[in-house]
Scaffold this motif. Structure first.
Motif, PDB file in Angstrom:
ATOM      1  N   GLN A  80      44.255  35.801  46.811  1.00  0.00           N
ATOM      2  CA  GLN A  80      45.618  36.032  47.288  1.00  0.00           C
ATOM      3  C   GLN A  80      45.790  35.505  48.704  1.00  0.00           C
ATOM      4  OE1 GLN A  80      46.918  40.213  47.874  1.00  0.00           O
ATOM      5  NE2 GLN A  80      48.538  39.740  46.406  1.00  0.00           N
TER       6      GLN A  80
ATOM      7  N   ARG B  46      40.676  38.175  41.883  1.00  0.00           N
ATOM      8  CA  ARG B  46      41.996  37.813  42.402  1.00  0.00           C
ATOM      9  C   ARG B  46      41.834  37.096  43.737  1.00  0.00           C
ATOM     10  NH1 ARG B  46      45.687  42.757  42.927  1.00  0.00           N
ATOM     11  NH2 ARG B  46      45.930  42.371  40.693  1.00  0.00           N
TER      12      ARG B  46
ATOM     13  N   ILE C  26      42.034  47.024  41.066  1.00  0.00           N
ATOM     14  CA  ILE C  26      42.520  46.016  40.118  1.00  0.00           C
ATOM     15  C   ILE C  26      42.943  46.689  38.806  1.00  0.00           C
ATOM     16  CG2 ILE C  26      42.133  43.769  39.062  1.00  0.00           C
ATOM     17  CD1 ILE C  26      40.119  43.092  41.062  1.00  0.00           C
TER      18      ILE C  26
ATOM     19  N   ASP D 166      45.092  35.468  39.450  1.00  0.00           N
ATOM     20  CA  ASP D 166      44.127  36.357  38.813  1.00  0.00           C
ATOM     21  C   ASP D 166      43.431  35.612  37.694  1.00  0.00           C
ATOM     22  OD1 ASP D 166      45.784  38.117  40.308  1.00  0.00           O
ATOM     23  OD2 ASP D 166      45.104  39.784  39.069  1.00  0.00           O
TER      24      ASP D 166
ATOM     25  N   GLY E 120      49.350  34.890  44.557  1.00  0.00           N
ATOM     26  CA  GLY E 120      48.011  35.203  44.095  1.00  0.00           C
ATOM     27  C   GLY E 120      47.717  34.633  42.729  1.00  0.00           C
TER      28      GLY E 120
END
Length: 837
Positions: free
Chosen positions: A834, A832, A93, A198, A196
């Motif tokens: 996704q 995250r 990340i 975050d 995604g």
């Protein structure tokens, strides 16, 4: 009266509208694509491979054209360099380029007022490339986005002659995502993509979406890739936050024997710079103890701002709040005394202090307080706005005799506005166009292979840039109190007047390069030469300048270089020799590389052109050995080097400093088992400021610990500046760059969709500023994360600074390092979610 805010808004309105429409299109494709995807079991097997492939594309198997122009792998390239894949950035990340320190040795970067624009490489400012073409300078105009890249290459030392003039430190090259498979040259066979979200500490909120695949117009096949990102996040630091939008699009098209690659990127960023803590002392760094107090009020007209004329109380045309100490040796215990050989002069021991008005500089209501790292020098009206548009169009033609003709056309433009109420503002409105033709072929004979490249190129840059830093005072603001008119200055960008510097002009570079890559049995010779002829033009609109100022010490225009032009030329070359045996490749590289001394907005100063210091070159001597072992599951690289600017006086303080760097770098990447990947990095760096070494002193802002005999509250109402004396090589060392850095990362796949990762970075202590009076402590930074995959879903989470280490980064150490420092982030978290197809 012209309003730069309105100008900025009008220039970005059209591109912003297009950006929103493109983001909506990407989001639509991202949601709609799964409805037309292949069967679920096929998708599951392809997604599972992301976690099972434990090497994360970290080993140097593939060719990297961006380094020398030849499609050589990292193992074969006779230079110190690293590649960081999209998979590695996802696993750890990595959110900005400052975090590359754990994955690429020699990439520790000082704070550029909290903005991760580009890397410092080997202790000096680097450059940014896009698909092998140099972008406009971005030391701290906006944070460089990483999410739209399939791979990031970090090259240490000057660029290859094929790329044209470049800086001594090195560069970072971004390879945008594409539907063309790099290894085979074929298009991906089916649509793929992801959407995604975050989230993280301090209200981090990011949504990204991407879609790539094959397409068809009539009978014509093509490949495409779309990527979009929207962010609206808070910040650990008070009065700070980030809003940004990013769109990137790429197309690949084959028509007969011609291959077309074209696309672009638009990035719209809104945030602010972060100067960090002011009123810097060692006690503040060690214990958080801050000196409080209020400066003298100067807002005579009551408009809420201090103008330049209000800093000039005696009406002589010069500010009364910037006393200059000539030849100060840090650490003396002498007080500031109202005496000296000239009117309005004082003395610190035997050091004369000119334009000294000691009675105006003292704080009132002085005290002390404990402060935390989030309480920094940022005002609620501070802003950093930047929009950048990047376009490219490549045409690649293969002809008889195996000749390849590759024409690369590149365009980039940015519009930047930067305002800080403590007394700094700036704007850029610049663009660059480059067209580079590379004619290449490869020849084979008895035990000999020779690859040849011939490359003529044209690069045109136009710039308009204004700086406003006269009466820039960090210490007037008391961080424990809300911002007020006691420290808030009237900025030049608000009134479009009273700039310290203002340049309008262009550079035109005509270049031609020849490179040869020769293999004979186990020996490789790589040689190249380039010639550049450059036209330089720059002018200053004198009516926009504040006189006198830091660069124009006169009360009229007699000291201003209003306009200058010149034609310069230079030769760059590189020569490398390597020998491959038993998986080892020792090498030696020597090179000389030209560089244009441009500033933060791509501007070239009129004075630099007039005195012949706008163009110079740098040299590199590097010895190294690389190796691939254990069935190519272990890669390592070791390099030792010395690189140096030829002319110590040819430099730009912000972006391109004259320096000599010596050091060593080591990198290891090892797929230990089918489940475990380990990387190791080490760098040892010593950077010497050549102009400081020559003069024995350097202009710098002077901090409280530089003059321990003077109570700091006696001059925090202004800014003590001067020439600070530190003779010899040790005294000329560049501050803010740790001498030694270790890093280790690891990731382990547990199976059943679970994987873990961790990184540890160990950094030695370093002086905050040139004087060395304040030392930033050593620290060890620990990050750890988990990833879980099931079906089409991937969930990842990481804890950064897991041990809650208290650490700092120097902020512009050669100039401001004794008066401001950036406290870094405490323990924080990122996650995250996704969905892929």
């Amino acid at each position: 009266m012209p309003d730069l805010h309105s100008t900025f808004d009008s220039k970005t309105a059209c591109t912003g509208l297009l950006m929103r429409r493109f983001i909506l299109a990407v989001a639509f494709l991202s949601v709609a694509a799964p409805l037309y995807a292949t069967e679920q079991d096929e998708k599951d097997s392809s997604i599972e491979e992301i976690v099972v492939t434990v090497d994360l594309d970290s080993l140097p198997d593939d060719g990297v054209r961006s380094m020398f122009g030849f499609n050589k792998s990292l193992l074969e390239t006779p230079r110190s360099a690293s590649s960081v894949s999209e998979e590695m950035m996802d696993r750890f990340i990595v959110r900005d380029i400052d975090e590359m320190i754990a994955l690429a040795p020699g990439s520790f970067t000082q704070s550029f007022f909290g903005v991760a624009g580009t890397l410092d490489i080997r202790g000096t400012p680097g450059e940014t490339y896009f698909r092998g073409v140099r972008r406009l300078d971005n030391p701290g105009n906006y944070p460089t986005p990483l999410g739209a890249s399939s791979r990031v290459d970090i090259v240490r030392g000057p660029a290859s002659p094929i790329h044209g003039p470049s800086k001594i430190g090195g560069y970072i090259n971004f390879n945008p995502k594409s539907a063309r498979i790099e290894e085979s040259g074929e298009f991906i066979t089916e649509a793929t993509g992801a959407i995604g979200v975050d989230i993280g500490s301090w209200d981090r909120r990011v949504v990204s979406a991407e879609q790539g695949g094959p397409g068809q117009i009539g009978d014509q096949d093509f490949g495409y890739w779309l990527y979009g990102l929207v962010e609206d996040s808070g910040s650990y630091y008070r009065n700070s936050g980030i809003e940004q939008k990013l769109l990137q699009i790429s197309f690949d098209l084959d028509v007969g024997n011609v291959q077309f690659q074209f696309g672009g990127m638009y990035h719209d960023f809104a945030g602010n710079q972060i100067a960090g803590w002011n009123r810097l002392t060692q006690d503040l760094v060690d214990h958080g103890t801050y000196i409080t107090g209020l400066p003298r009020g100067l807002d005579a007209d009551g408009d809420g701002y201090i103008s330049h004329s209000e800093f000039d109380l005696d009406g002589d045309g010069f500010t009364d709040f910037n006393p200059f100490a000539a030849g100060l040796v840090p650490g003396g215990t002498s007080p500031l005394e109202p005496r000296g050989p000239f009117p309005d002069s004082c003395a610190i021991g035997s050091t004369p202090v000119f334009d000294c008005h000691a009675d105006l500089l003292a704080l009132e209501s002085v005290g002390a307080a404990q402060i935390t790292g989030d309480l920094v020098l940022v005002g609620p009206d501070d802003l950093l706005l930047n929009d950048v548009t990047t376009l490219y169009f490549d045409a690649i033609l293969s002809t008889v005799g195996q000749w390849e003709w590759r024409n690369q056309a590149f365009y980039e433009a940015y519009n930047n506005l930067n305002e800080n109420d403590y007394g700094f503002s700036q704007f850029h409105d610049s663009w660059v166009f480059e067209d580079k033709l590379v004619i290449a072929n490869e020849f084979h004979g008895n035990d000999v292979r020779a690859a040849v490249q011939i490359s003529p190129s044209l690069r045109v840059t136009r710039f308009s840039h204004g700086d406003d830093y006269t009466n820039e005072y960090f210490d007037r603001r008391d961080l424990t109190l809300p911002p007020s008119a006691l420290a808030r200055r009237l900025l030049s960008t608000r009134i479009d007047d009273d700039y310290t510097e203002y340049y309008i002009g262009k550079t035109v570079d005509f270049g031609i390069a020849l490179l040869v890559d020769l293999d004979w049995r186990r020996i490789n010779i790589l040689a190249g030469v380039r010639y550049d002829a450059i036209e330089l033009e720059s002018r200053q609109p004198v009516d926009k300048l504040l006189l006198p100022s830091a660069n124009n010490l006169c009360l009229d225009t007699s000291c201003v270089v209003a306009q200058s032009a010149d034609e310069v030329d230079g030769i760059s070359w590189t020569l490398s020799l390597s020998y491959a045996v038993a998986g080892l490749v020792p090498y030696i590289t020597a090179s000389r590389q030209a560089t244009i001394i441009a500033g933060q907005g791509a501007e070239v100063a009129t004075a630099s052109i007039a005195d012949g210091t706008a163009f110079d070159d740098s040299t590199l001597l590097e010895f190294g050995i690389k190796g691939s072992m254990l069935d190519d599951k272990l890669y390592f690289a070791l390099a030792t080097y010395e690189q140096e600017r030829s002319d110590y006086s040819a430099q730009q303080t912000v972006t391109n400093q004259a320096s000599r760097t010596q050091g060593m770098e080591f990198e290891l990447r090892w797929v230990v088992t089918d489940q475990m990947l380990v990387t190791l990095g080490y760098s040892h760096i010593e950077v010497v400021n050549l102009n400081t070494l020559q003069a024995g002193e350097r202009f710098s802002f002077i901090g409280a610990d530089d003059v321990p005999g003077i109570p700091p509250q006696s001059f925090y109402g202004g800014g003590l500046i001067g020439s600070v004396v530190r003779p010899g090589t040790q005294g000329a060392r560049r501050a803010g760059i740790p001498e030694k850095i270790w890093s280790i990362t690891g990731t382990y796949n547990f199976g059943r969709g679970f994987a873990a990762s961790a990184s540890v970075t160990d950094v030695t202590a370093t002086p905050s500023g040139f004087s060395g009076s304040v030392v930033l402590p050593a620290y060890t930074l620990v990050n750890a994360g988990l990833v879980f995959e099931t079906g089409n879903w991937i969930v990842s989470a990481t804890a950064k600074n897991l041990t809650d280490e208290r650490y700092f980064r120097a902020n512009f150490p050669n100039l401001f390092g004794g008066v401001v420092v950036l406290p870094e982030l405490p323990r924080h978290f990122a996650a995250r979610l996704q969905y892929q197809w």
